[in-house]
Design an enzyme around this catalytic site. Structure first.
Site, PDB file in Angstrom:
ATOM      1  N   LYS A 203      12.745  67.384  45.061  1.00 43.15           N
ATOM      2  CA  LYS A 203      12.249  68.490  44.252  1.00 43.15           C
ATOM      3  C   LYS A 203      12.919  69.767  44.714  1.00 43.15           C
ATOM      4  O   LYS A 203      12.843  70.133  45.887  1.00 43.15           O
ATOM      5  CB  LYS A 203      10.731  68.603  44.390  1.00 43.15           C
ATOM      6  CG  LYS A 203      10.155  69.810  43.655  1.00 43.15           C
ATOM      7  CD  LYS A 203       8.652  69.824  43.695  1.00 43.15           C
ATOM      8  CE  LYS A 203       8.101  71.076  43.056  1.00 43.15           C
ATOM      9  NZ  LYS A 203       6.642  71.114  43.073  1.00 43.15           N
ATOM     10  N   LYS A 256      13.433  66.233  40.313  1.00 47.43           N
ATOM     11  CA  LYS A 256      12.873  67.342  39.543  1.00 47.43           C
ATOM     12  C   LYS A 256      13.584  68.630  39.905  1.00 47.43           C
ATOM     13  O   LYS A 256      13.780  68.874  41.103  1.00 47.43           O
ATOM     14  CB  LYS A 256      11.386  67.462  39.887  1.00 47.43           C
ATOM     15  CG  LYS A 256      10.675  68.627  39.247  1.00 47.43           C
ATOM     16  CD  LYS A 256       9.284  68.706  39.790  1.00 47.43           C
ATOM     17  CE  LYS A 256       8.605  69.948  39.249  1.00 47.43           C
ATOM     18  NZ  LYS A 256       7.320  70.165  39.846  1.00 47.43           N
TER      19      LYS A 256
END
Ligand code: PBG
Length: 331
Positions: A203, A256
């Site tokens: 992330k 992400k």
């Protein structure tokens, strides 16, 4: 003069593009419709449906209205939702105490959804930023830095309370080191061996989360998340993060955001046999919506192309605010 013949043009890839049926026959990638996940924001109160201005078409729901929304989602074919809890500002503290409260907003929403729709998969985002008064994803040390190891205890405790409320999959998104192992151990110790972990393994510290922070009221009150989320410049480091989470017991790993990180997604696909998820985040959604509202792009076409690109790069699971719309119009 016929240059094509004189140079003996033998390969004609256009041959397979001549009709819709031929193109369909040889199409390599299909979006896994059953792997689309709809994120949902849940707030306190009742009868709340509060539109989020930077995410047209996305609203915050209270526990009662979120159940209604889940019925609509299930009716169009959505099989999984990802819950984000937004507690009242007055209940936030430096330790995210409210996050593991059995009557917290996520716990109540999970129970209500599972009661009404037992077949709908309930995934809960597991993070502290919506629950701390300072808006960071963990507990702070005396110097104001996020204390990794103290945060693990809080995450583990919250994971147990989510599992107890009926959550099927917990999705840690805080980027603390060692969290997957800590959560797995805690869940297993309590007998929740069936609760799966979908780890936000890679992330990035991204500007694409802007609208989400408005929606979730989770903007840090000072500093930023660069000491725990990844540097957008790093690709190899994503592979390290994924390997660690796999070793620690993650069931599904995630990259992400999506569009600006499809190279990372494709590389991760090469190194793990686990199911791979990608998060098409709020800023990506907002950009498509804004351009479409101006008539500058064709929303449906762009969404189809975008989701297909994620599948082509290797995603099995796609978390997107477009899930409901996409499934409804492509039935
Ligand atoms: C919580 C969390 C965030 C997102 C998912 N979980 C925000 C952040 O890290 O700041 C972003 C989702 C989106 O932008 O759609 N830590």
């Amino acid at each position: 003069m016929n240059l094509a013949h004189r140079t003996r043009l033998v390969a004609r890839p256009r041959r397979l593009r001549a009709s819709a049926a031929l193109r369909a026959l040889v199409r390599e990638t299909h979006v896994n419709r059953e792997g689309l996940v709809q994120p949902l924001f849940v707030v306190e109160g009742s009868d709340v449906v509060q539109p989020i201005s930077s995410m047209p078409g996305v609203s915050r729901y209270s526990v009662d209205t979120v159940v209604r929304e889940c019925r609509e989602l299930a009716a169009v074919g959505v099989r999984a939702v990802l819950l984000f809890g937004i507690p009242d500002a007055s209940s936030k503290d430096p330790y995210a105490t409210i996050n593991s409260d059995p009557n917290g907003v996520v716990q109540r929403a999970a129970r209500a959804i599972k009661d009404a729709l037992p077949e709908l998969l309930v995934i809960a985002d597991l993070c502290n930023c919506e629950y701390t008064d300072h808006g960071h994803c963990g507990i702070l040390d005396a110097g104001g830095d996020v204390d990794n190891d103290r945060t693990l205890d809080v995450l583990a405790k919250t994971a147990i309370s989510y599992a107890r409320a009926g959550v099927d999959v917990v999705a840690p998104s805080d980027m603390m080191d060692g969290r997957v192992a800590a959560i797995r151990t805690a869940l297993d110790d309590e007998g929740y061996t069936k609760t799966a972990i979908m780890s936000y393994a890679a992330k990035y510290a991204s500007g694409f989360y802007g609208p989400f922070r408005e929606a979730a009221e989770s903007t840090p009150s000072f500093g930023d998340r660069r000491t725990y989320q990844m540097d957008p410049a790093n690709g190899r480091e994503a592979l390290k993060e994924v390997r660690l989470d796999v070793e620690e017991g993650a069931d599904i790993v995630m990259v992400k955001p999506a569009m600006a990180y499809l190279d990372v997604l494709a590389r991760v696909r090469e190194i793990t046999d686990l199911p791979l998820a990608v998060y098409h985040v709020s800023g990506e959604y907002a950009m498509i919506k804004a351009a479409a509202a101006n008539g500058w792009i064709d929303e449906e076409r762009i969404v189809d192309e975008t989701l297909t690109a994620m599948a082509r790069a290797g995603a099995d699971v796609i978390i997107t605010y477009f899930a409901k719309d996409y499934l409804a119009r492509t039935r």
